[in-house]
Scaffold this motif. Structure first.
Motif, PDB file in Angstrom:
ATOM      1  N   VAL A  36       0.906  -1.243  -0.207  1.00  0.00           N
ATOM      2  CA  VAL A  36      -0.226  -0.082  -0.034  1.00  0.00           C
ATOM      3  C   VAL A  36       1.014   1.320   0.008  1.00  0.00           C
ATOM      4  O   VAL A  36       1.869   1.255   0.389  1.00  0.00           O
ATOM      5  CB  VAL A  36      -0.982   0.133   1.183  1.00  0.00           C
ATOM      6  N   MET A  37       0.213   2.276  -0.440  1.00  0.00           N
ATOM      7  CA  MET A  37       0.983   3.682  -0.244  1.00  0.00           C
ATOM      8  C   MET A  37       0.364   4.411   0.715  1.00  0.00           C
ATOM      9  O   MET A  37      -0.741   4.915   0.648  1.00  0.00           O
ATOM     10  CB  MET A  37       1.013   4.357  -1.749  1.00  0.00           C
ATOM     11  N   MET A  38       1.461   4.530   1.787  1.00  0.00           N
ATOM     12  CA  MET A  38       0.752   5.468   2.796  1.00  0.00           C
ATOM     13  C   MET A  38       1.574   6.711   2.809  1.00  0.00           C
ATOM     14  O   MET A  38       2.686   6.881   2.469  1.00  0.00           O
ATOM     15  CB  MET A  38       1.203   4.852   4.366  1.00  0.00           C
ATOM     16  N   LEU A  39       0.813   7.773   2.843  1.00  0.00           N
ATOM     17  CA  LEU A  39       1.456   9.335   3.309  1.00  0.00           C
ATOM     18  C   LEU A  39       0.957   9.394   4.646  1.00  0.00           C
ATOM     19  O   LEU A  39       0.091   9.305   5.172  1.00  0.00           O
ATOM     20  CB  LEU A  39       0.576  10.148   2.328  1.00  0.00           C
ATOM     21  N   ALA A  40       2.205   9.912   5.381  1.00  0.00           N
ATOM     22  CA  ALA A  40       2.142  10.122   6.655  1.00  0.00           C
ATOM     23  C   ALA A  40       2.862  11.375   7.158  1.00  0.00           C
ATOM     24  O   ALA A  40       3.900  11.937   6.366  1.00  0.00           O
ATOM     25  CB  ALA A  40       3.052   8.910   7.445  1.00  0.00           C
ATOM     26  N   CYS A  41       2.120  12.236   7.926  1.00  0.00           N
ATOM     27  CA  CYS A  41       2.525  13.386   8.821  1.00  0.00           C
ATOM     28  C   CYS A  41       2.342  13.192   9.962  1.00  0.00           C
ATOM     29  O   CYS A  41       1.540  12.296  10.443  1.00  0.00           O
ATOM     30  CB  CYS A  41       2.287  14.539   8.154  1.00  0.00           C
ATOM     31  N   PRO A  42       3.058  14.026  10.839  1.00  0.00           N
ATOM     32  CA  PRO A  42       2.476  13.846  12.485  1.00  0.00           C
ATOM     33  C   PRO A  42       1.212  13.931  12.708  1.00  0.00           C
ATOM     34  O   PRO A  42       0.669  13.306  13.684  1.00  0.00           O
ATOM     35  CB  PRO A  42       3.367  14.894  12.907  1.00  0.00           C
ATOM     36  N   ASP A  43       0.321  14.570  11.946  1.00  0.00           N
ATOM     37  CA  ASP A  43      -1.117  14.840  12.472  1.00  0.00           C
ATOM     38  C   ASP A  43      -1.985  13.869  11.552  1.00  0.00           C
ATOM     39  O   ASP A  43      -3.219  13.866  11.753  1.00  0.00           O
ATOM     40  CB  ASP A  43      -1.540  16.156  12.025  1.00  0.00           C
ATOM     41  N   LEU A  44      -1.557  13.075  10.513  1.00  0.00           N
ATOM     42  CA  LEU A  44      -2.251  12.192   9.636  1.00  0.00           C
ATOM     43  C   LEU A  44      -1.614  11.359   9.070  1.00  0.00           C
ATOM     44  O   LEU A  44      -0.407  11.233   8.582  1.00  0.00           O
ATOM     45  CB  LEU A  44      -3.124  13.045   8.777  1.00  0.00           C
ATOM     46  N   ARG A  45      -2.201   9.837   8.966  1.00  0.00           N
ATOM     47  CA  ARG A  45      -1.735   8.734   8.025  1.00  0.00           C
ATOM     48  C   ARG A  45      -2.792   8.538   7.129  1.00  0.00           C
ATOM     49  O   ARG A  45      -4.066   8.131   7.832  1.00  0.00           O
ATOM     50  CB  ARG A  45      -1.264   7.585   8.594  1.00  0.00           C
ATOM     51  N   VAL A  46      -2.546   8.407   5.848  1.00  0.00           N
ATOM     52  CA  VAL A  46      -3.550   8.211   4.826  1.00  0.00           C
ATOM     53  C   VAL A  46      -3.015   7.141   3.982  1.00  0.00           C
ATOM     54  O   VAL A  46      -1.844   6.734   3.695  1.00  0.00           O
ATOM     55  CB  VAL A  46      -4.136   9.269   4.057  1.00  0.00           C
TER      56      VAL A  46
END
Ligand code: NAD
Ligand code: 4TP
Length: 325
Positions: free
Chosen positions: A142-152
């Motif tokens: 899967v391709m996850m995009l992650a930052c401190p406030d959200l993972r999608v």
């Protein structure tokens, strides 16, 4: 952390901002060991000393250590050279080989220009994610995009919007949920992940009046997997990304690319990281592309590249710790 081989960074599209953010990241994060695969000439004049090494272990952390790779011709910011496409692609394959043989601890890929690779070398994949899955033995990823406030995580990625309803099958969504759950546990240290699932249709179908996928299969699938995977939904996508909603989950699985990427790139474009979960090796990437409009002007923000390198290196440490228990 016990001695581990460095990360390997692929140069990406030479005409893009990849070389610039790599050089800036080298200076900004001297604690993260990495070597770059690319044409050493493409990293000259970027404010960082460059040396050519033969193996990753020879990497310096004070200058850019480059594994020379055959990517011919000068770097012309903003103007991709079709003659360089094959080398950009083979650099990715070389990085995978280094990671899979243990010569590198993981991979961080600088941005490629998908159309330039397709036009220049007939690149058969929509992007890194699909190519790396193939190189990794057709792994379910899967391709996850992650930052401190959200993972999608989008359940469908680089396909036309008109193709999404056809491509979005129960098997695709279940696999996406399983790979996401495993990655949250293994690489983010979340013992009992909470995964919010977005509806496909506006208002999650509004009881079937705006589309029926939620009624015919999505709701039942999420309910069946809930006890095992901590998933819930499907939720109306327009009200699941505000701060209060985000506090209720560890990742959001969405139905298509922009449904996932618009919120995270709105919240934290500078700090977002693209991480491929499910591969037999660690891989991260900045959340941005080649930015031809600013390439060569010294304007590129390296924050996402630094965050991608740090996430990869943190994953190395976590996996090493797991391996030691
Ligand atoms: N990881 C990757 O390989 C990756 C990620 C996204 C897009 N792409 C590819 O990149 C190409 C261009 O894509 P795009 O134009 O949609 O997105 P982009 O991220 O390249 O650019 C979008 C806008 O954001 C700005 N921007 C991007 N990164 C920046 C940075 N680090 N600092 C300052 N400003 C920055 C650009 O100048 C541009 O105005 C396409 O071929 C796309 O497929 C690759
Ligand atoms: N879909 C990603 C984004 O828009 O940020 C990007 O294209 C990266 O995809 P790959 O890592 O598969 O190249």
């Amino acid at each position: 952390m016990a001695d581990r081989p460095p990360l390997v960074v692929t140069c990406g599209e030479p005409a893009g901002i990849g070389p610039e953010v790599i050089a800036k990241a080298r200076l900004a994060a001297p604690d993260i060991p990495f070597v770059v695969i690319g044409n050493p000439d493409h990293f000259q004049g970027l404010g960082c000393p460059v040396d050519v090494v033969e193996t990753p272990v020879s990497a310096s952390q004070h200058g850019l250590s480059v594994l020379a790779h055959d990517i011919p011709g000068p770097r012309v910011p903003g103007r991709p050279d079709p003659a360089q496409a094959a080398g950009v692609i083979s650099a990715i394959a070389r990085a995978v080989d280094l990671a899979q043989t243990g010569a590198a601890s993981g991979i961080c890929t600088a941005p490629i220009h998908k159309k330039a690779l397709k036009d220049g070398a007939g690149f058969a994949y929509p992007g890194h994610t699909e190519y790396l899955s193939a190189l990794g033995g057709d792994a379910d990823v899967v391709m996850m995009l992650a930052c401190p406030d959200l993972r999608v995580v989008p359940a469908t990625i680089h396909i036309a919007l008109s193709e999404v309803p056809r491509a979005l099958t129960p098997d695709i969504l279940e696999t996406c949920l399983r790979v996401t759950h495993a990655g949250l546990r293994r690489d983010f240290g979340i013992a009992a992940p909470r995964i919010a699932v977005a509806g496909l249709n506006p208002h999650a179908g509004e009881g079937g009046t705006m589309g029926t996928e939620e009624l015919t299969w999505i709701t039942a699938l999420v309910a069946r997997l809930a006890p095992e995977l901590g998933c819930f939904g499907p939720l109306p996508a327009d009200t699941m990304f505000h701060a209060g909603a985000r506090a209720g989950y560890d990742a959001a699985v969405c139905m298509y690319h922009d449904q996932a990427l618009i919120p995270i790139k709105t919240i934290d474009f500078a700090g977002g990281v693209n991480v491929t979960l499910g591969l037999p090796f660690i891989r991260t990437s900045p959340d941005h592309g080649t930015a031809f409009d600013i390439a060569g002007r010294g304007m590129a923000d390296p924050t996402s590249m630094v965050a991608a390198l740090r996430m990869a290196w943190d994953m190395v440490g976590r996996r090493q710790g797991l391996a030691l228990v």
